[in-house]
Design an enzyme around this catalytic site. Structure first.
Site, PDB file in Angstrom:
ATOM      1  N   ASP A 310      40.821  47.822  42.455  1.00 23.38           N
ATOM      2  CA  ASP A 310      41.617  46.986  41.578  1.00 23.38           C
ATOM      3  C   ASP A 310      41.786  47.731  40.248  1.00 23.38           C
ATOM      4  O   ASP A 310      41.207  48.795  40.030  1.00 23.38           O
ATOM      5  CB  ASP A 310      40.944  45.606  41.389  1.00 23.38           C
ATOM      6  CG  ASP A 310      41.935  44.538  40.991  1.00 23.38           C
ATOM      7  OD1 ASP A 310      41.712  43.353  41.298  1.00 23.38           O
ATOM      8  OD2 ASP A 310      42.957  44.881  40.368  1.00 23.38           O
ATOM      9  N   GLU A 507      44.844  35.076  36.545  1.00 21.97           N
ATOM     10  CA  GLU A 507      43.495  35.654  36.587  1.00 21.97           C
ATOM     11  C   GLU A 507      42.524  34.903  35.678  1.00 21.97           C
ATOM     12  O   GLU A 507      42.594  33.681  35.540  1.00 21.97           O
ATOM     13  CB  GLU A 507      43.578  37.149  36.246  1.00 21.97           C
ATOM     14  CG  GLU A 507      44.468  37.921  37.231  1.00 21.97           C
ATOM     15  CD  GLU A 507      44.330  39.412  37.086  1.00 21.97           C
ATOM     16  OE1 GLU A 507      45.348  40.089  36.943  1.00 21.97           O
ATOM     17  OE2 GLU A 507      43.189  39.917  37.136  1.00 21.97           O
TER      18      GLU A 507
HETATM   19  C1  GLC Z   1      45.026  42.765  38.688  1.00 23.72           C
HETATM   20  C2  GLC Z   1      44.637  41.898  39.858  1.00 23.72           C
HETATM   21  C3  GLC Z   1      45.163  42.387  41.178  1.00 23.72           C
HETATM   22  C4  GLC Z   1      46.458  43.141  40.976  1.00 23.72           C
HETATM   23  C5  GLC Z   1      46.166  44.369  40.154  1.00 23.72           C
HETATM   24  C6  GLC Z   1      47.430  45.164  39.830  1.00 23.72           C
HETATM   25  O1  GLC Z   1      43.995  42.838  37.756  1.00 23.72           O
HETATM   26  O2  GLC Z   1      43.260  41.610  40.029  1.00 23.72           O
HETATM   27  O3  GLC Z   1      45.338  41.238  42.015  1.00 23.72           O
HETATM   28  O4  GLC Z   1      46.997  43.518  42.233  1.00 23.72           O
HETATM   29  O5  GLC Z   1      45.497  44.068  38.942  1.00 23.72           O
HETATM   30  O6  GLC Z   1      48.270  44.431  38.977  1.00 23.72           O
END
Ligand code: GLC
Length: 620
Positions: A310, A507
């Site tokens: 991530d 988030e």
């Molecule tokens: C974010 C999320 C993830 C996402 C990634 C790219 O923090 O946790 O779901 O795909 O970053 O944006």
């Protein structure tokens, strides 16, 4: 390398994909036209042969570049070429300016042409969070968020939504979707509850049909196939207190029973990538958990795609800010194949090179990661069709996709109260009063991950608000009055509809440790409508169940609308009975936040159980 020749060929054969080198040959570029394409550039060869041929030609730096994913704002196309970068991403809302489908296609092609200009011409992949449509792009169709799709109980519909999303992505060139989130949301205080299809593993498992929508029957099956990502592996929805990126505690048996099944199903459906979770399991960060990533996901479940970290996820392994060479080594050795390192990608490259040279990361691990990544690129057809397929630009926000989204919105509405059949709104209702901050607001009805990472209230992208849908459904014969705060409502109206709910969030910014109650402004709006002594229907636009227990008895009707997206007319379709309500709760509805986590089978007494949802009596 001069791509104008390839462009000329493409103009004459726009849909005829071919390896760029072959295209240049046709166009009379200075390649030896008599030479057969080198094995890895020959689409007639088996993927495994193409991978091995290409891998044998790659240097350590070529291989490390393939494992590196910077964010678009921190790398120029020329650096993509110089460092042989394998993938670039747009984080939430990171878009070209102006932001439209065509500028996205131009941006994508700019990065891709740079990647194709390297000696081995390995195309890059471009990743985005198209989690409810191609939602970073202004004008794209925004579908209901996953919690609403879970309420539809319709995997075939979700597959069609994936296919529509893939078409809109293909028009802009974007070939990798960080979706679906197959999390099992166990605590509604979690800010990502709306990204879950439901609180029991069977719901997200069933909705992995989205993967087939995105990828096709198999990756690369058609011109609009894009790479899907099952995320976030594993247990992201089970953290204590719903703390985003927190700790999921419990036995391995519990983890396997609740959170693993959707990944097993995603692997069975051929998902090409999996994203590691920020969260921990019993105190160990997933990004460094070799047992769960390599032993369970790759070996036991047989996942043959690649694992991506991530966003700055490797920074969290040691609990300190930033990443170290030790964390780079720990993540790659745990089984992470591509690292989403948005800004500090040069440091990452240097650290991984040093770790390999010091023997901290075996070359076999680097090769395994590259085999996994390259195999997806070959399967996706990127070597043959590397540039945006602009034939699909017109699908972005097109009528067909918006009609599909409207049907999905209608199917996602859950009617939880309908006293005296106040719904559907009677055809003879002459005067309808509409109130609430979420009634006439595309941004609020779309939620997070819409144009920007967090989303925002307001007219952020073209669509139909819930109020506009009500006005159209009411037609000319009836009066629809709107007042955001409910002022002006009086007994002359036949019915009042309050559309209220949450501001957009994404988030951890959506984590709630409070009482999950409606805002004071929304409660005051509803009170004004009640003061007019007319029947009141409340439509809740939210990413999760909220605490309505003390208010519900004063409402005549109550509809959970979730986060419907741009096609608000779908809500009106249910309010007016054009579509009979069929939605059923994908999560248990608590009496209060004090009951959280509250889930099926835990013995607690909810306000509404999972599966609750009314339809209209036949004689309505
Ligand atoms: C974010 C999320 C993830 C996402 C990634 C790219 O923090 O946790 O779901 O795909 O970053 O944006």
């Amino acid at each position: 390398m001069d791509f104008s020749a390839a462009k000329a060929v493409r103009r004459r054969f726009p849909a005829f994909g071919m390896p760029v080198a072959f295209a240049l040959t046709l166009a009379g570029a200075p390649l030896d036209a008599s030479a057969a394409p080198v094995p890895y550039l020959d689409p007639a060869r088996p993927v495994v042969e193409r991978v091995e041929d290409l891998l044998a030609r790659m240097s350590l730096d070529d291989k490390i570049g393939q494992m590196t994913q910077p964010e678009r704002r921190s790398i120029a196309p020329a650096e993509v070429a110089r460092f042989k970068i394998g993938s670039v991403l747009s984080s939430g809302g990171s878009a070209p300016s102006p932001n439209n489908a065509r500028t996205w296609a131009d941006m994508y092609d700019g990065f891709q042409r740079a990647a194709l200009g390297t000696p081995l011409r390995v195309p890059m992949m471009y990743g985005v969070d198209a989690v409810h449509g191609h939602n970073n792009v202004v004008g794209a169709t925004i579908f209901p968020h996953n919690i609403g799709l879970g309420a539809t109980r319709d995997p075939a519909l979700v597959r069609r939504i994936g296919a529509a999303t893939a078409e809109e992505m293909t028009g802009t060139g974007v070939d990798w979707d960080f979706a679906p989130c197959v999390c099992v949301a166990r605590d509604d205080r979690w800010g990502r509850t709306y990204e879950s299809f439901g609180e029991v593993p069977g719901l997200p498992s069933g909705m992995t049909t989205l993967i087939e929508g995105l990828q096709g029957s198999r990756l690369g099956a058609g011109p609009t196939s894009v790479l899907a990502t099952a995320k976030h592996y594993v247990g992201d929805g089970g953290t204590a207190g719903g703390d985003d990126q927190g700790d999921t505690r419990g036995s391995e048996a519990e983890l396997r029973a609740v959170h693993l099944p959707p990944f097993r199903e995603a692997v069975r459906r051929g998902v090409g990538s999996v994203m590691a979770s920020y969260s921990s399991w019993n105190g160990v960060k997933l990004h460094g958990n070799r047992y769960l990533i390599t032993e369970v996901l790759k070996r036991e479940l047989g996942f043959s795609g690649f694992v991506v970290s991530d966003y700055n996820g490797i920074d969290q392994i040691d609990g300190e800010p930033g990443f170290t060479r030790a964390e780079v080594a720990a993540a790659v050795n745990a089984g992470i194949d591509m690292v989403m390192v948005p800004e500090k990608w040069r440091a990452f490259i240097d650290d991984l090179r040093a770790a390999v040279r010091a023997g901290e990361v075996p070359m076999a691990r680097i090769d395994d990661a590259n085999r996994r990544i390259l195999a997806q690129k070959f399967r996706l057809g990127l070597f043959e069709r590397p540039l945006a397929d602009r034939r699909y630009l017109d699908t972005v926000g097109g009528a067909a996709h918006r009609a599909l989204a409207r049907r999905a919105v209608a199917a996602s509405q859950v009617v939880l109260k309908n006293d005296d059949d106040v719904l559907p709104l009677d055809r003879d209702d002459e005067k309808i009063f509409v109130a609430g901050r979420s009634a006439d607001d595309i941004g609020r009805q779309s939620g997070g991950w819409t144009i920007t990472w967090q989303g925002a209230p307001g007219a952020t992208t073209p669509g139909t608000t819930i109020l506009e849908g009500i006005r159209r459904a009411a037609g000319r014969s009836r009066t629809v009055t709107y007042s955001e705060d409910g002022s002006g409502a009086d007994p002359s109206y036949d019915v009042a509809v309050a559309v209220v709910g949450e501001r957009p969030y994404a988030e951890y910014k959506g984590d709630r440790t409070d009482d999950l109650r409606l805002t004071g402004a929304d409660l005051r709006t509803i009170a004004r409508l009640r003061g007019a002594d007319v029947p009141v229907v409340v439509v809740l636009v939210s990413g999760r169940p909220l605490d309505v227990t003390s208010e519900l008895r004063h409402w005549d009707g109550f509809v959970a609308s979730w986060l419907p997206g741009t096609e608000g007319a779908g809500v009106a379709d249910v309010l007016f009975g054009t579509s009979a309500p069929s939605g059923r709760l994908p999560v248990t509805w608590p009496r209060s936040a004090a009951q959280e986590p509250i889930n099926l089978g835990d013995g607690k007494r909810p306000l509404f159980p999972i599966g609750a949802g009314q339809t209209y009596d036949d004689d309505d």
